[in-house]
Design a protein around this motif. Structure first.
Motif, PDB file in Angstrom:
ATOM      1  N   VAL A   5      -4.582 -26.370  11.112  1.00  0.00           N
ATOM      2  CA  VAL A   5      -4.934 -24.958  10.946  1.00  0.00           C
ATOM      3  C   VAL A   5      -6.443 -24.859  10.773  1.00  0.00           C
ATOM      4  O   VAL A   5      -7.010 -25.466   9.868  1.00  0.00           O
ATOM      5  N   LYS A   6      -7.075 -24.103  11.660  1.00  0.00           N
ATOM      6  CA  LYS A   6      -8.533 -23.942  11.585  1.00  0.00           C
ATOM      7  C   LYS A   6      -8.890 -22.588  10.994  1.00  0.00           C
ATOM      8  O   LYS A   6      -8.371 -21.548  11.425  1.00  0.00           O
ATOM      9  N   LEU A  27      -4.226 -18.163   1.747  1.00  0.00           N
ATOM     10  CA  LEU A  27      -4.057 -19.316   2.631  1.00  0.00           C
ATOM     11  C   LEU A  27      -3.335 -20.454   1.906  1.00  0.00           C
ATOM     12  O   LEU A  27      -2.444 -21.098   2.466  1.00  0.00           O
ATOM     13  N   VAL A  31       0.165 -22.060   3.208  1.00  0.00           N
ATOM     14  CA  VAL A  31       0.188 -23.480   3.565  1.00  0.00           C
ATOM     15  C   VAL A  31       1.128 -24.251   2.638  1.00  0.00           C
ATOM     16  O   VAL A  31       1.876 -25.135   3.076  1.00  0.00           O
ATOM     17  N   MET A  43      -5.984 -28.914   7.320  1.00  0.00           N
ATOM     18  CA  MET A  43      -6.829 -27.720   7.436  1.00  0.00           C
ATOM     19  C   MET A  43      -8.240 -28.113   7.856  1.00  0.00           C
ATOM     20  O   MET A  43      -8.798 -29.089   7.353  1.00  0.00           O
ATOM     21  N   SER A  45     -11.683 -26.326   7.707  1.00  0.00           N
ATOM     22  CA  SER A  45     -12.227 -25.116   7.099  1.00  0.00           C
ATOM     23  C   SER A  45     -13.750 -25.079   7.100  1.00  0.00           C
ATOM     24  O   SER A  45     -14.413 -26.029   6.696  1.00  0.00           O
ATOM     25  N   TYR A  83     -10.607 -24.062  -3.269  1.00  0.00           N
ATOM     26  CA  TYR A  83      -9.375 -24.553  -2.645  1.00  0.00           C
ATOM     27  C   TYR A  83      -8.535 -25.329  -3.656  1.00  0.00           C
ATOM     28  O   TYR A  83      -7.314 -25.173  -3.730  1.00  0.00           O
ATOM     29  N   ILE A 128      -8.401 -31.339   3.804  1.00  0.00           N
ATOM     30  CA  ILE A 128      -9.236 -30.210   4.220  1.00  0.00           C
ATOM     31  C   ILE A 128     -10.510 -30.791   4.812  1.00  0.00           C
ATOM     32  O   ILE A 128     -11.296 -31.443   4.122  1.00  0.00           O
TER      33      ILE A 128
END
Length: 365
Positions: A5-6, A27, A31, A43, A45, A83, A128
Motif C-alpha cells: 500500500v503506497k 490508515l 491496515v 506500507m 509511506s 505511525y 513501513i
C-alpha cells in the motif's frame, strides 16, 4: 495474500503542509483490520519532509538538497512516532525501512532488503518503507515513492499494489480542471496514449502525480502484479479492492511477466552508459530473441565496467533494451562492429562472445 500500500504526502498533509494525524489513525485501523485477516501488508509511506516542515516551523519545502535532507532527518522520527502510536492502539508492531536506489541497484543489497522485509512479515510485523531522503541525492533517488512502491512490489512478489491517491483514480483528463473528466476503470495495457493522458504534474507537497502512478503501475504489472489507484481519503477502499469491488482504476497484470532478476535489471539497476546499435542488432533482440553481439554496436557512450547496466539504443534514439555487459566501455570501443571471433585477437582475451547475453537483457518496448 501479500499487498503493498503506497501513501503519498498529499494524503498525509493538509493545505498548510501539516501532518494529518487523523488520516494516519484511519490508515492504521484499516491496515490492522486486514492484518487480522492474515493479509500481509507492506506500507510505502511518504511524509518525512512534510513532518519536518511543521517541526522546524518552515512554511515552504526547501529547494536546496542539503536542507531537504535535514528537514527529512527531523521529520522521519516524528512520522514514525505517529505511525507507532496509531498501530499500537490495535496492538500491531511496525518496522521502519529506509532505502535509496543504490540499495536496490546492488544485487546483494537487493536480496538483503528482500530477506529483511519477508522476515518481518513472518514475524507479524508491518514494514513501513520510505525513501531515505536524509542521504538521497538526485543521482540515487527513485524519483518518488510511487516508483519505490512498484519496485518493492516486485521485490517481495506481492499479490497486489494499491496506490492511494488524492483523487478517485486515473481520469481522461485532470478532474481538478475539467468537470467533464471521466474515470478510467480498467486498463489492459499501459500504452503511450495512456501515458500521455497522465502527463507529468507536481502538486502540493508530493513529488509525484498521476503520471508517476501510471509509470509505477506499468512497472508493477510487468512483474505480473495487479495494480489499483484509488482514493486514500475514503476509509475502506483498501479492503474494497481486496474484496474485488470495482473502484478506482484497475491495471491488469501482463500475461508474460518478467522474472524477478530481469525486473531488477529493468527497474532497479542504474544504467551507467548507452550502446547505440544498428538495425540488424535491433531485429536480433526484438524479433529473434538473440543476445547483443559486438558486430551490431555502432557507438559507445558512458564509462562503465563489466557487470554494469547499459541501455541499448536504436537508430531513432529510442531505448529498446537494458542489460548487463560482459565487457567494459573501453573494451567495447575496441571491439564494436567486429565479429565475436575477432575479440580475442583484438583484446588478447575473451570473456564471452556476447556483449550482453540474452539472459541478462530485458526488452523495454
Amino acid at each position: 495474500m501479500r499487498i503493498v500500500v503506497k501513501i503519498g504526502s498529499n494524503l498525509l498533509t493538509d493545505k498548510a503542509g501539516r501532518i494529518n494525524q487523523k488520516r494516519i489513525f484511519s490508515l492504521a485501523k484499516e491496515v490492522s483490520e486486514l492484518h487480522n485477516k492474515s493479509i500481509e501488508v507492506v506500507m510505502v509511506s511518504s511524509g518525512a519532509i512534510a513532518s519536518g516542515l511543521r517541526k522546524l516551523g518552515l512554511k515552504t519545502k526547501p529547494r536546496e538538497i542539503r536542507k531537504k535532507q535535514a528537514t527529512a532527518a527531523v521529520g522521519q522520527p516524528l512520522l514514525m512516532w505517529m505511525y507507532e502510536r496509531s498501530f499500537l492502539k490495535y496492538k500491531k508492531h511496525i518496522a521502519q525501512i529506509l532505502l535509496t536506489r543504490d540499495d536496490l541497484s546492488d544485487r546483494i543489497r537487493y536480496v538483503n532488503a528482500k530477506n529483511t522485509i519477508l522476515t518481518l512479515l513472518e514475524m507479524d510485523v508491518i514494514p513501513i518503507i520510505n525513501e531515505n531522503d536524509t542521504v538521497a541525492t538526485d543521482e540515487i533517488k527513485f524519483g518518488d515513492n510511487d516508483q519505490l512502491a512498484a519496485l518493492v512490489s516486485g521485490l517481495i512478489e506481492a499479490n497486489h499494489l494499491i496506490i492511494l491517491s488524492d483523487v478517485e483514480g486515473l481520469y481522461t483528463s485532470d478532474p481538478k480542471k475539467d468537470p467533464d473528466a471521466k474515470i478510467i476503470k480498467h486498463v489492459k495495457e499501459v500504452s503511450k496514449e495512456l501515458i500521455e493522458i497522465a502527463k507529468p504534474t507536481s502538486t502540493g507537497y508530493g513529488t509525484g502525480g498521476m503520471y508517476s502512478k501510471v509509470m509505477a503501475a506499468k512497472k508493477a504489472t510487468s512483474f505480473g502484479i495487479p495494480v489499483h489507484i484509488v482514493s486514500g481519503r475514503r476509509y475502506g477502499n483498501i479492503k474494497a479492492v481486496i474484496e474485488g469491488k470495482q473502484i478506482g482504476t484497475y491495471f491488469e497484470p501482463i500475461a508474460q511477466k518478467v522474472t524477478s532478476r530481469k525486473g531488477w535489471i529493468a527497474y532497479a539497476t542504474r544504467a551507467k552508459g548507452n550502446l547505440y546499435i544498428d538495425e540488424g542488432a535491433v531485429k536480433a533482440l526484438l524479433k529473434n530473441g538473440k543476445s547483443l553481439l559486438p558486430s551490431g554496436i555502432k557507438k559507445v557512450e558512458g564509462d562503465f565496467d563489466v557487470g554494469d547496466a547499459v541501455y541499448c539504443i536504436d537508430e531513432k534514439g529510442e531505448r529498446i533494451a537494458k542489460g548487463l555487459v560482459n565487457y567494459s566501455s573501453c573494451e567495447i570501443k575496441l571491439i564494436k562492429g567486429k565479429k565475436s571471433s575477432e575479440i580475442e585477437k583484438i583484446l588478447g582475451y575473451k570473456y564471452a562472445d556476447e556483449i550482453v547475453h540474452r539472459d541478462n537483457l530485458v526488452i523495454l518496448v
